[in-house]
Design a protein around this motif. Structure first.
Motif, PDB file in Angstrom:
ATOM      1  N   GLY A  82      -2.494  -0.865  -9.044  1.00 44.46           N
ATOM      2  CA  GLY A  82      -2.343  -0.617  -7.616  1.00 44.46           C
ATOM      3  C   GLY A  82      -3.212  -1.590  -6.829  1.00 44.46           C
ATOM      4  N   LEU A 101      -3.557  -3.815 -16.998  1.00 42.89           N
ATOM      5  CA  LEU A 101      -2.540  -2.977 -17.659  1.00 42.89           C
ATOM      6  C   LEU A 101      -1.936  -2.018 -16.643  1.00 42.89           C
ATOM      7  CD1 LEU A 101      -5.179  -2.567 -20.207  1.00 42.89           C
ATOM      8  CD2 LEU A 101      -2.897  -2.783 -21.183  1.00 42.89           C
ATOM      9  N   GLY A 127       1.385  -2.904  -7.614  1.00 40.33           N
ATOM     10  CA  GLY A 127       1.405  -2.377  -6.242  1.00 40.33           C
ATOM     11  C   GLY A 127       0.967  -0.931  -6.136  1.00 40.33           C
ATOM     12  N   GLY A 128       1.095  -0.153  -7.217  1.00 42.74           N
ATOM     13  CA  GLY A 128       0.702   1.257  -7.158  1.00 42.74           C
ATOM     14  C   GLY A 128       1.512   1.995  -6.113  1.00 42.74           C
ATOM     15  N   ARG A 171       5.500   4.554  -4.779  1.00 41.65           N
ATOM     16  CA  ARG A 171       5.427   5.858  -4.116  1.00 41.65           C
ATOM     17  C   ARG A 171       5.891   5.821  -2.670  1.00 41.65           C
ATOM     18  NH1 ARG A 171      -0.286   7.669  -6.950  1.00 41.65           N
ATOM     19  NH2 ARG A 171       0.631   7.816  -9.013  1.00 41.65           N
ATOM     20  N   CYS A 193      -3.438   1.063   5.248  1.00 43.57           N
ATOM     21  CA  CYS A 193      -4.492   1.551   6.141  1.00 43.57           C
ATOM     22  C   CYS A 193      -5.843   1.089   5.588  1.00 43.57           C
ATOM     23  CB  CYS A 193      -4.480   3.075   6.200  1.00 43.57           C
ATOM     24  SG  CYS A 193      -2.944   3.769   6.804  1.00 43.57           S
ATOM     25  N   SER A 242       2.930  -0.682 -19.712  1.00 45.79           N
ATOM     26  CA  SER A 242       1.873  -0.416 -20.701  1.00 45.79           C
ATOM     27  C   SER A 242       1.073   0.792 -20.252  1.00 45.79           C
ATOM     28  CB  SER A 242       0.938  -1.629 -20.817  1.00 45.79           C
ATOM     29  OG  SER A 242       1.677  -2.768 -21.192  1.00 45.79           O
ATOM     30  N   SER A 273      -6.856   3.609 -12.289  1.00 42.17           N
ATOM     31  CA  SER A 273      -5.628   4.354 -12.584  1.00 42.17           C
ATOM     32  C   SER A 273      -5.336   5.424 -11.541  1.00 42.17           C
ATOM     33  CB  SER A 273      -5.748   5.016 -13.966  1.00 42.17           C
ATOM     34  OG  SER A 273      -6.756   6.016 -13.941  1.00 42.17           O
ATOM     35  N   GLY A 274      -6.246   5.648 -10.621  1.00 44.87           N
ATOM     36  CA  GLY A 274      -6.054   6.701  -9.626  1.00 44.87           C
ATOM     37  C   GLY A 274      -6.368   8.076 -10.180  1.00 44.87           C
ATOM     38  N   THR A 328       2.231  14.193  -1.599  1.00 46.85           N
ATOM     39  CA  THR A 328       3.439  14.062  -0.770  1.00 46.85           C
ATOM     40  C   THR A 328       4.350  12.988  -1.354  1.00 46.85           C
ATOM     41  OG1 THR A 328       2.269  14.730   1.247  1.00 46.85           O
ATOM     42  CG2 THR A 328       4.268  13.431   1.554  1.00 46.85           C
ATOM     43  N   ALA A 369     -12.722   2.194  -9.024  1.00 50.37           N
ATOM     44  CA  ALA A 369     -12.138   1.421  -7.920  1.00 50.37           C
ATOM     45  C   ALA A 369     -11.000   2.225  -7.306  1.00 50.37           C
ATOM     46  CB  ALA A 369     -11.602   0.089  -8.446  1.00 50.37           C
ATOM     47  N   GLY A 370     -10.856   2.138  -5.989  1.00 52.16           N
ATOM     48  CA  GLY A 370      -9.768   2.848  -5.319  1.00 52.16           C
ATOM     49  C   GLY A 370     -10.001   4.345  -5.339  1.00 52.16           C
ATOM     50  N   ARG A 383     -10.085   6.377   0.003  1.00 49.79           N
ATOM     51  CA  ARG A 383      -8.971   6.305  -0.946  1.00 49.79           C
ATOM     52  C   ARG A 383      -7.839   5.391  -0.479  1.00 49.79           C
ATOM     53  NH1 ARG A 383      -4.724   9.500   0.963  1.00 49.79           N
ATOM     54  NH2 ARG A 383      -5.321  10.615   2.845  1.00 49.79           N
TER      55      ARG A 383
HETATM   56  C1  FAD Z   1       2.045  10.390   0.586  1.00 47.82           C
HETATM   57  C2  FAD Z   1       0.885   9.465   0.676  1.00 47.82           C
HETATM   58  C3  FAD Z   1       0.693   8.767   1.841  1.00 47.82           C
HETATM   59  C4  FAD Z   1      -0.343   7.869   1.923  1.00 47.82           C
HETATM   60  N1  FAD Z   1      -0.468   7.125   3.059  1.00 47.82           N
HETATM   61  C5  FAD Z   1      -1.249   6.042   3.030  1.00 47.82           C
HETATM   62  C6  FAD Z   1      -1.128   5.065   4.042  1.00 47.82           C
HETATM   63  O1  FAD Z   1      -0.356   5.203   4.971  1.00 47.82           O
HETATM   64  N2  FAD Z   1      -1.901   3.968   3.917  1.00 47.82           N
HETATM   65  C7  FAD Z   1      -2.785   3.775   2.886  1.00 47.82           C
HETATM   66  O2  FAD Z   1      -3.436   2.732   2.843  1.00 47.82           O
HETATM   67  N3  FAD Z   1      -2.932   4.702   1.937  1.00 47.82           N
HETATM   68  C8  FAD Z   1      -2.162   5.812   1.959  1.00 47.82           C
HETATM   69  N4  FAD Z   1      -2.238   6.727   0.958  1.00 47.82           N
HETATM   70  C9  FAD Z   1      -3.306   6.632  -0.058  1.00 47.82           C
HETATM   71  C10 FAD Z   1      -3.047   5.537  -1.044  1.00 47.82           C
HETATM   72  O3  FAD Z   1      -1.689   5.439  -1.372  1.00 47.82           O
HETATM   73  C11 FAD Z   1      -3.851   5.683  -2.346  1.00 47.82           C
HETATM   74  O4  FAD Z   1      -5.054   6.313  -2.161  1.00 47.82           O
HETATM   75  C12 FAD Z   1      -4.037   4.271  -2.911  1.00 47.82           C
HETATM   76  O5  FAD Z   1      -2.780   3.840  -3.348  1.00 47.82           O
HETATM   77  C13 FAD Z   1      -5.058   4.194  -3.973  1.00 47.82           C
HETATM   78  O6  FAD Z   1      -4.964   2.932  -4.617  1.00 47.82           O
HETATM   79  P1  FAD Z   1      -5.313   2.802  -6.143  1.00 47.82           P
HETATM   80  O7  FAD Z   1      -5.075   1.380  -6.512  1.00 47.82           O
HETATM   81  O8  FAD Z   1      -6.625   3.418  -6.398  1.00 47.82           O
HETATM   82  O9  FAD Z   1      -4.273   3.770  -6.860  1.00 47.82           O
HETATM   83  P2  FAD Z   1      -2.685   3.738  -6.995  1.00 47.82           P
HETATM   84  O10 FAD Z   1      -2.038   3.054  -5.858  1.00 47.82           O
HETATM   85  O11 FAD Z   1      -2.293   5.147  -7.257  1.00 47.82           O
HETATM   86  O12 FAD Z   1      -2.437   2.861  -8.301  1.00 47.82           O
HETATM   87  C14 FAD Z   1      -2.788   3.349  -9.589  1.00 47.82           C
HETATM   88  C15 FAD Z   1      -1.957   2.591 -10.614  1.00 47.82           C
HETATM   89  O13 FAD Z   1      -2.395   2.922 -11.921  1.00 47.82           O
HETATM   90  C16 FAD Z   1      -1.263   3.065 -12.766  1.00 47.82           C
HETATM   91  N5  FAD Z   1      -1.679   3.931 -13.882  1.00 47.82           N
HETATM   92  C17 FAD Z   1      -2.101   5.211 -13.797  1.00 47.82           C
HETATM   93  N6  FAD Z   1      -2.422   5.684 -15.022  1.00 47.82           N
HETATM   94  C18 FAD Z   1      -2.202   4.662 -15.897  1.00 47.82           C
HETATM   95  C19 FAD Z   1      -2.350   4.531 -17.294  1.00 47.82           C
HETATM   96  N7  FAD Z   1      -2.831   5.533 -18.051  1.00 47.82           N
HETATM   97  N8  FAD Z   1      -2.029   3.353 -17.873  1.00 47.82           N
HETATM   98  C20 FAD Z   1      -1.537   2.324 -17.121  1.00 47.82           C
HETATM   99  N9  FAD Z   1      -1.388   2.388 -15.784  1.00 47.82           N
HETATM  100  C21 FAD Z   1      -1.726   3.550 -15.174  1.00 47.82           C
HETATM  101  C22 FAD Z   1      -0.206   3.676 -11.857  1.00 47.82           C
HETATM  102  O14 FAD Z   1       1.082   3.440 -12.341  1.00 47.82           O
HETATM  103  C23 FAD Z   1      -0.477   2.965 -10.531  1.00 47.82           C
HETATM  104  O15 FAD Z   1       0.284   1.790 -10.398  1.00 47.82           O
HETATM  105  C24 FAD Z   1      -1.234   7.687   0.838  1.00 47.82           C
HETATM  106  C25 FAD Z   1      -1.047   8.411  -0.330  1.00 47.82           C
HETATM  107  C26 FAD Z   1       0.001   9.284  -0.413  1.00 47.82           C
HETATM  108  C27 FAD Z   1       0.210  10.013  -1.695  1.00 47.82           C
END
Ligand code: FAD
Length: 435
Positions: free
Chosen positions: A19, A39, A46-47, A52, A58, A125, A160-161, A185, A362-363, A377
């Motif tokens: 992501g 991975l 893009g996550g 999603r 933001c 992966s 991984s979130g 959501t 991270a994230g 987040r």
């Molecule tokens: C409905 C909704 C609306 C939102 N609105 C906004 C908004 O308008 N603007 C904004 O900036 N944020 C918004 N957010 C928050 C934001 O989307 C997340 O907090 C943000 O994406 C976090 O980034 P990240 O990289 O930590 O995680 P993520 O974007 O969740 O990415 C995590 C990645 O890890 C991968 N992954 C997970 N587990 C594994 C594994 N075991 N092995 C390999 N890969 C794995 C997943 O496939 C995913 O691609 C919103 C969230 C939601 C749910």
């Protein structure tokens, strides 16, 4: 050591999750010369932005009267790439300040940036196991259609979130904060709404409330309706379910219920003037989990410190979004901007596992209390914490230490913003959408 990891390929830094946070972490590490692996279990990066239907970045901009860019570095490169594809609109002002983008362009842009930085990217992966020796993670196993494979690395970033890596490695994690977990959501995208039509949010809310009173399975009655560049489709964040992302039964039920709601909202949308021919373009494809597990870090960011405007000498990223909380029982949301709409400091210790020396958060996995976590987040801030975690991991892989001054210096060289005085003003954000 398992069969898979004995002869596993070795990296300096391995990042789990592609992501915003994971991509920035991998690029940040690779730009420091670390041999880096990213991975991702989906077939693209893009996550939430690509998996999603969360199509609004933001946290990149401050919320005060003057709009300033609080996150550059990798996030700046992503914005530049999207602009070259005419695939981003904004910044625009709605409850906060954000940009709207086309998700296909995000996939292409992130591929290009990872390739240019020399990151090895493994898509499809899924990381499913991790091994540790003492206070360090030594290896992981991931699954693909070829079976199970091992990877070794000197330093790790859990982006991984859901804290999959940290959990599988036996690092200290927690789910939510003291029983509070932000609602999930399913992002939905609707087409067939002419560009001249603006959806009246008050009228939409009334229609949802009436339908709910009649027993229709609808949850939220308020959302942003963001008009996407290129397609002109409208994305919104209405379909909500209270589920546990760690439990496949609960998550599967949520996905199925969410699809029913997506069509229910389409019915409502079609009653809005000009929207009679609206259709559902896509859901998710995955349900959007706003909050899951967090790494218990050396320090937890506290919102009371943000409220107090506490200055830090160990800042590695700036947060700029407010506390955005979506309640799991009432389905209502609240928003509290940082004081004065200013940027706030995120210290390195909020990204360092408290019990696993070579693991960085991270994230969404970063450590904040209920309010701070509900702010940091967002994807714009995730780019910033991701880049900081990746740089810290690369430096750790090099000499086994974490020196905040070195991390800050490397981040500044990568054009990251660590001091609000270094934020650049952007042209006045326009109001494009009504709530
Ligand atoms: C409905 C909704 C609306 C939102 N609105 C906004 C908004 O308008 N603007 C904004 O900036 N944020 C918004 N957010 C928050 C934001 O989307 C997340 O907090 C943000 O994406 C976090 O980034 P990240 O990289 O930590 O995680 P993520 O974007 O969740 O990415 C995590 C990645 O890890 C991968 N992954 C997970 N587990 C594994 C594994 N075991 N092995 C390999 N890969 C794995 C997943 O496939 C995913 O691609 C919103 C969230 C939601 C749910």
């Amino acid at each position: 050591m398992s069969m898979e990891t004995r002869d596993a390929e070795a990296y300096d830094v391995a990042v789990v999750g592609g992501g915003a946070a994971g991509v920035a972490a991998a690029i940040g590490a690779a730009r420091l010369g670390a041999r880096t692996l990213l991975l991702e279990h989906m077939g693209f990066l893009g996550g939430a932005a690509t998996a999603r239907n969360v199509l609004t970045y933001c946290g990149l901009f401050t919320l005060g009267e003057t709009t300033k860019q609080a996150v550059r570095g990798v996030a700046g490169n992503v914005l530049d790439g999207l602009r070259r594809l005419n695939a981003v609109t904004g910044p625009v002002r709605h409850r906060g300040v954000f940009v709207v983008f086309d998700p296909e362009a995000v996939k292409l842009t992130l591929d290009r940036l990872c390739t240019a930085a020399g990151v090895d990217v493994f898509l499809h992966s899924f990381v499913s196991e991790a091994e540790r020796e003492g206070d360090a993670i030594t290896s992981i196993n991931f699954d693909d259609h070829g079976g199970r494979h091992g990877i070794r690395a000197k330093a790790w970033v859990d982006a991984s979130g859901d804290c999959d890596l940290a959990t599988f490695a036996g690092a200290s994690v927690r789910y939510g904060n003291h029983g509070h977990v932000n609602l999930g959501t399913l992002g939905t995208r609707y087409g067939g709404i002419p560009a001249s039509v603006e959806i009246d949010a008050e009228r939409f809310k009334q229609a949802v409330d009436q339908a709910r009173a009649a027993g229709r399975p609808l949850t939220k009655d308020v959302s942003l309706f963001a008009r996407l560049p290129i397609s002109g489709d409208v994305c919104c964040y209405l379909v909500s379910v209270d589920y546990d992302p760690r439990d496949v039964r609960s998550l599967s039920k949520a996905e199925a219920e969410g699809r029913v709601q997506a069509y229910e909202y389409l019915d409502i949308l079609r009653t809005m003037p000009g929207c009679e021919r609206a259709y559902l373009v896509s859901t998710g494809p995955e349900f959007g989990t706003r909050e899951s597990r967090h790494i218990n870090a050396v320090e937890q960011l506290k919102w009371q410190d943000v409220r107090a405007g506490r200055e830090r000498s160990d800042t590695v990223a700036l947060g700029a979004w407010g506390v955005e909380w979506h309640d799991r029982t009432t389905f209502e949301s609240t928003f509290e901007a940082p004081p004065g709409g200013a940027a706030y400091s995120i210290p390195l210790d909020c990204l360092r596992s408290r019990d696993t020396a070579n693991l960085f958060a991270a994230g969404r996995t970063a450590d904040g209390d209920q309010q701070a976590g509900a702010s940091l987040r967002v994807m714009g801030t995730s780019f910033a914490t991701g880049q900081a975690a990746g740089v810290a991991a690369a430096l750790f892989a090099n000499d086994g230490t974490v020196d905040v001054r070195k991390v800050q210096s490397a981040l500044r060289n990568q054009d990251a913003v660590l001091d609000p005085r270094d934020m650049l003003e952007v042209r006045r954000a326009t109001t494009l959408f009504r709530a």
